[in-house]
Design a protein around this motif. Structure first.
Motif, PDB file in Angstrom:
ATOM      1  N   VAL A  99       0.836  -1.198   0.000  1.00  0.00           N
ATOM      2  CA  VAL A  99       0.000   0.000   0.000  1.00  0.00           C
ATOM      3  C   VAL A  99       0.877   1.255   0.000  1.00  0.00           C
ATOM      4  N   PRO A 100       1.123   1.837  -1.178  1.00  0.00           N
ATOM      5  CA  PRO A 100       1.903   3.073  -1.197  1.00  0.00           C
ATOM      6  C   PRO A 100       1.066   4.225  -0.627  1.00  0.00           C
ATOM      7  N   ALA A 101       1.584   4.842   0.422  1.00  0.00           N
ATOM      8  CA  ALA A 101       0.875   5.954   1.085  1.00  0.00           C
ATOM      9  C   ALA A 101       1.902   6.998   1.496  1.00  0.00           C
ATOM     10  N   ALA A 102       2.944   7.157   0.679  1.00  0.00           N
ATOM     11  CA  ALA A 102       4.072   8.017   1.059  1.00  0.00           C
ATOM     12  C   ALA A 102       4.150   9.292   0.212  1.00  0.00           C
ATOM     13  N   GLY A 103       3.037   9.634  -0.448  1.00  0.00           N
ATOM     14  CA  GLY A 103       3.051  10.838  -1.296  1.00  0.00           C
ATOM     15  C   GLY A 103       3.090  12.113  -0.469  1.00  0.00           C
ATOM     16  N   SER A 104       3.400  13.218  -1.152  1.00  0.00           N
ATOM     17  CA  SER A 104       3.505  14.492  -0.424  1.00  0.00           C
ATOM     18  C   SER A 104       2.162  15.210  -0.373  1.00  0.00           C
TER      19      SER A 104
ATOM     20  N   SER B 188       0.680  16.983  -2.553  1.00  0.00           N
ATOM     21  CA  SER B 188       0.909  18.369  -2.999  1.00  0.00           C
ATOM     22  C   SER B 188      -0.351  19.024  -3.571  1.00  0.00           C
ATOM     23  N   ARG B 189      -1.351  18.203  -3.971  1.00  0.00           N
ATOM     24  CA  ARG B 189      -2.575  18.788  -4.544  1.00  0.00           C
ATOM     25  C   ARG B 189      -3.695  18.910  -3.513  1.00  0.00           C
ATOM     26  N   MET B 190      -3.321  18.718  -2.202  1.00  0.00           N
ATOM     27  CA  MET B 190      -4.351  18.745  -1.150  1.00  0.00           C
ATOM     28  C   MET B 190      -4.408  20.080  -0.402  1.00  0.00           C
TER      29      MET B 190
ATOM     30  N   ASP C 135      -3.258  16.770   4.934  1.00  0.00           N
ATOM     31  CA  ASP C 135      -2.667  15.449   4.743  1.00  0.00           C
ATOM     32  C   ASP C 135      -3.781  14.472   4.389  1.00  0.00           C
ATOM     33  N   LYS C 136      -3.685  13.842   3.189  1.00  0.00           N
ATOM     34  CA  LYS C 136      -4.837  13.056   2.748  1.00  0.00           C
ATOM     35  C   LYS C 136      -4.905  11.673   3.383  1.00  0.00           C
ATOM     36  N   ILE C 137      -3.748  11.107   3.731  1.00  0.00           N
ATOM     37  CA  ILE C 137      -3.728   9.723   4.194  1.00  0.00           C
ATOM     38  C   ILE C 137      -4.366   9.584   5.583  1.00  0.00           C
ATOM     39  N   LEU C 138      -4.108  10.562   6.451  1.00  0.00           N
ATOM     40  CA  LEU C 138      -4.667  10.482   7.806  1.00  0.00           C
ATOM     41  C   LEU C 138      -5.865  11.419   7.987  1.00  0.00           C
TER      42      LEU C 138
ATOM     43  N   GLY D 170       8.783   5.217   2.390  1.00  0.00           N
ATOM     44  CA  GLY D 170       8.715   5.283   0.929  1.00  0.00           C
ATOM     45  C   GLY D 170       9.911   5.968   0.305  1.00  0.00           C
ATOM     46  N   GLY D 171       9.804   6.200  -0.999  1.00  0.00           N
ATOM     47  CA  GLY D 171      10.893   6.821  -1.744  1.00  0.00           C
ATOM     48  C   GLY D 171      10.452   8.147  -2.350  1.00  0.00           C
ATOM     49  N   PRO D 172      11.324   8.736  -3.198  1.00  0.00           N
ATOM     50  CA  PRO D 172      11.035  10.054  -3.758  1.00  0.00           C
ATOM     51  C   PRO D 172       9.901  10.047  -4.788  1.00  0.00           C
ATOM     52  N   ASP D 173       9.633   8.918  -5.410  1.00  0.00           N
ATOM     53  CA  ASP D 173       8.493   8.846  -6.337  1.00  0.00           C
ATOM     54  C   ASP D 173       7.747   7.536  -6.083  1.00  0.00           C
ATOM     55  N   ARG D 174       6.595   7.417  -6.772  1.00  0.00           N
ATOM     56  CA  ARG D 174       5.724   6.275  -6.498  1.00  0.00           C
ATOM     57  C   ARG D 174       6.443   4.941  -6.754  1.00  0.00           C
ATOM     58  N   THR D 175       7.181   4.857  -7.849  1.00  0.00           N
ATOM     59  CA  THR D 175       7.854   3.597  -8.203  1.00  0.00           C
ATOM     60  C   THR D 175       8.801   3.159  -7.088  1.00  0.00           C
ATOM     61  N   HIS D 176       9.591   4.106  -6.548  1.00  0.00           N
ATOM     62  CA  HIS D 176      10.531   3.740  -5.472  1.00  0.00           C
ATOM     63  C   HIS D 176       9.785   3.381  -4.193  1.00  0.00           C
ATOM     64  N   SER D 177       8.676   4.060  -3.929  1.00  0.00           N
ATOM     65  CA  SER D 177       7.891   3.700  -2.735  1.00  0.00           C
ATOM     66  C   SER D 177       7.370   2.275  -2.865  1.00  0.00           C
ATOM     67  N   VAL D 178       6.806   1.954  -4.037  1.00  0.00           N
ATOM     68  CA  VAL D 178       6.256   0.606  -4.222  1.00  0.00           C
ATOM     69  C   VAL D 178       7.371  -0.432  -4.133  1.00  0.00           C
TER      70      VAL D 178
ATOM     71  N   HIS E  27      -1.968  -1.371  -4.021  1.00  0.00           N
ATOM     72  CA  HIS E  27      -3.191  -0.564  -3.891  1.00  0.00           C
ATOM     73  C   HIS E  27      -2.878   0.782  -3.243  1.00  0.00           C
ATOM     74  N   ASP E  28      -3.277   1.864  -3.921  1.00  0.00           N
ATOM     75  CA  ASP E  28      -3.041   3.212  -3.387  1.00  0.00           C
ATOM     76  C   ASP E  28      -3.648   3.371  -1.990  1.00  0.00           C
ATOM     77  N   GLY E  29      -2.835   3.871  -1.061  1.00  0.00           N
ATOM     78  CA  GLY E  29      -3.367   4.189   0.268  1.00  0.00           C
ATOM     79  C   GLY E  29      -4.497   5.202   0.184  1.00  0.00           C
ATOM     80  N   ALA E  30      -4.451   6.028  -0.839  1.00  0.00           N
ATOM     81  CA  ALA E  30      -5.431   7.104  -0.999  1.00  0.00           C
ATOM     82  C   ALA E  30      -6.675   6.654  -1.772  1.00  0.00           C
ATOM     83  N   ARG E  31      -6.899   5.341  -1.843  1.00  0.00           N
ATOM     84  CA  ARG E  31      -8.088   4.848  -2.563  1.00  0.00           C
ATOM     85  C   ARG E  31      -8.923   4.023  -1.577  1.00  0.00           C
TER      86      ARG E  31
ATOM     87  N   ILE F 129     -12.662   5.909  -6.073  1.00  0.00           N
ATOM     88  CA  ILE F 129     -11.925   7.133  -6.409  1.00  0.00           C
ATOM     89  C   ILE F 129     -10.608   7.223  -5.637  1.00  0.00           C
ATOM     90  N   LYS F 130      -9.684   8.018  -6.181  1.00  0.00           N
ATOM     91  CA  LYS F 130      -8.422   8.300  -5.468  1.00  0.00           C
ATOM     92  C   LYS F 130      -8.569   9.690  -4.851  1.00  0.00           C
ATOM     93  N   ILE F 131      -8.273   9.787  -3.563  1.00  0.00           N
ATOM     94  CA  ILE F 131      -8.332  11.097  -2.894  1.00  0.00           C
ATOM     95  C   ILE F 131      -7.088  11.881  -3.345  1.00  0.00           C
TER      96      ILE F 131
HETATM   97  O1  C5P Z   1       0.489  10.864  -6.708  1.00  0.00           O
HETATM   98  P1  C5P Z   1      -0.623   9.884  -6.782  1.00  0.00           P
HETATM   99  O2  C5P Z   1      -1.923  10.465  -6.308  1.00  0.00           O
HETATM  100  O3  C5P Z   1      -0.762   9.176  -8.096  1.00  0.00           O
HETATM  101  O4  C5P Z   1      -0.232   8.757  -5.708  1.00  0.00           O
HETATM  102  C1  C5P Z   1      -0.884   7.515  -5.644  1.00  0.00           C
HETATM  103  C2  C5P Z   1      -0.468   6.816  -4.367  1.00  0.00           C
HETATM  104  O5  C5P Z   1       0.945   6.659  -4.345  1.00  0.00           O
HETATM  105  C3  C5P Z   1      -0.873   7.602  -3.116  1.00  0.00           C
HETATM  106  O6  C5P Z   1      -1.481   6.706  -2.180  1.00  0.00           O
HETATM  107  C4  C5P Z   1       0.460   8.176  -2.632  1.00  0.00           C
HETATM  108  O7  C5P Z   1       0.507   8.324  -1.217  1.00  0.00           O
HETATM  109  C5  C5P Z   1       1.468   7.122  -3.120  1.00  0.00           C
HETATM  110  N1  C5P Z   1       2.837   7.668  -3.310  1.00  0.00           N
HETATM  111  C6  C5P Z   1       3.882   7.101  -2.582  1.00  0.00           C
HETATM  112  N2  C5P Z   1       5.166   7.624  -2.703  1.00  0.00           N
HETATM  113  C7  C5P Z   1       5.415   8.676  -3.503  1.00  0.00           C
HETATM  114  C8  C5P Z   1       4.353   9.258  -4.257  1.00  0.00           C
HETATM  115  C9  C5P Z   1       3.058   8.718  -4.144  1.00  0.00           C
HETATM  116  O8  C5P Z   1       3.679   6.133  -1.841  1.00  0.00           O
HETATM  117  N3  C5P Z   1       6.672   9.159  -3.547  1.00  0.00           N
END
Ligand code: C5P
Length: 244
Positions: free
Chosen positions: A23-28, A30-32, A36-39, A94-102, A119-123, A223-225
């Motif tokens: 569950v990638p949930a490490a995004g910033s 930035s569009r919120m 903080d969308k995850i919590l 997580g990492g600096p982008d989604r791919t590295h986090s996953v 599965h996106d943490g934000a879904r 939906i994705k938050i």
């Molecule tokens: O950026 P986007 O909305 O596509 O992100 C989808 C999911 O990936 C979100 O749950 C977000 O927290 C996660 N993510 C992450 N690490 C990042 C960027 C996004 O885990 N560096």
């Protein structure tokens, strides 16, 4: 399907399925607009708790690895403990982008997992039907993801000028969970990261190897938050579900 993949991949039967969820949930977020969308609360629970409870309910998912930002390791771990989420085996950074986090999450999955569902943490509004259909399809063919037909007309544009209007009947919005044979997604994401490919979903890592991905039934509710209005839409969907 490339021959090497056909030789490697063996379809699994329902009872044999051991699927791990990452569950990638490490995004910033930035569009919120600073939220903080995850919590963030959505109805009675934080967004991430809805997501994790939905995954826990699938009989095919045996363990869950949550990937979070460093500053949220403590509150996210606490949430998993307080809510007795028995399938959460690890919470990792997580990492600096989604791919590295996953990738960080995928590397922590138990070696017993034959399938990995990302599965996106934000879904948070995903349902058992969507999860299980994607898992069963991936167990049969190696890579599957839920999708819904595009409702609007989509334009390809550059500098504010329309260049092309693709045929809407061939366009789908892909969702998560995206489910893969475990060795396939480890290899595909590792290669994508090594080559610096900028990906916005995990299917793309597999597609770029020429390996087909099957689409399963998604839902317009899944939906994705992403922006603040999505929290209000998410609450409205929860109320609508309660009233049905
Ligand atoms: O950026 P986007 O909305 O596509 O992100 C989808 C999911 O990936 C979100 O749950 C977000 O927290 C996660 N993510 C992450 N690490 C990042 C960027 C996004 O885990 N560096």
């Amino acid at each position: 399907m490339p021959g090497f993949w056909k030789r490697l991949f063996r379809p699994k039967k329902g009872d044999d399925i051991f699927c791990a969820a990452v569950v990638p949930a490490a995004g910033s977020a930035s569009r919120m607009e600073g939220q903080d969308k995850i919590l963030a609360p959505m109805g009675e629970w934080p967004v991430l708790l809805h997501t994790l409870k939905a995954l826990e309910a699938s009989a095919y998912i045996r363990e869950i690895v949550v990937v979070t930002r460093e500053d949220q390791i403590v509150p996210v771990s606490q949430l998993c403990r307080d809510c007795a989420l028995g399938k959460v085996s690890k919470v990792v950074v997580g990492g600096p982008d989604r791919t590295h986090s996953v990738l960080n999450g995928v590397r922590e999955v138990s070696s017993r997992a034959g399938l990995i569902a990302i599965h996106d943490g934000a879904r948070p509004l995903v349902t058992a039907e969507i999860i299980d259909e994607a898992i069963l399809q991936a167990s049969a063919c190696g890579a599957a993801a839920p999708a819904v037909p595009v409702k609007e007309t989509v334009k390809l544009a550059s500098g504010g000028r329309v260049e092309h209007t693709p045929d809407r009947s061939a366009l789908f919005v892909v969702q998560t969970p995206q489910v893969f044979d475990a060795d396939l997604i480890r290899g595909a994401l590792g290669k994508a990261a090594e080559e610096g490919a900028a990906l916005t979903d995990d299917c793309s890592a597999v597609e770029r190897l020429g390996i087909p991905v099957t689409l399963t039934r998604g839902s317009y509710e899944n939906i994705k938050i992403t922006t603040p209005v999505d929290l209000a839409i998410g609450e409205a969907i929860l109320n609508w579900r309660d009233a049905r």
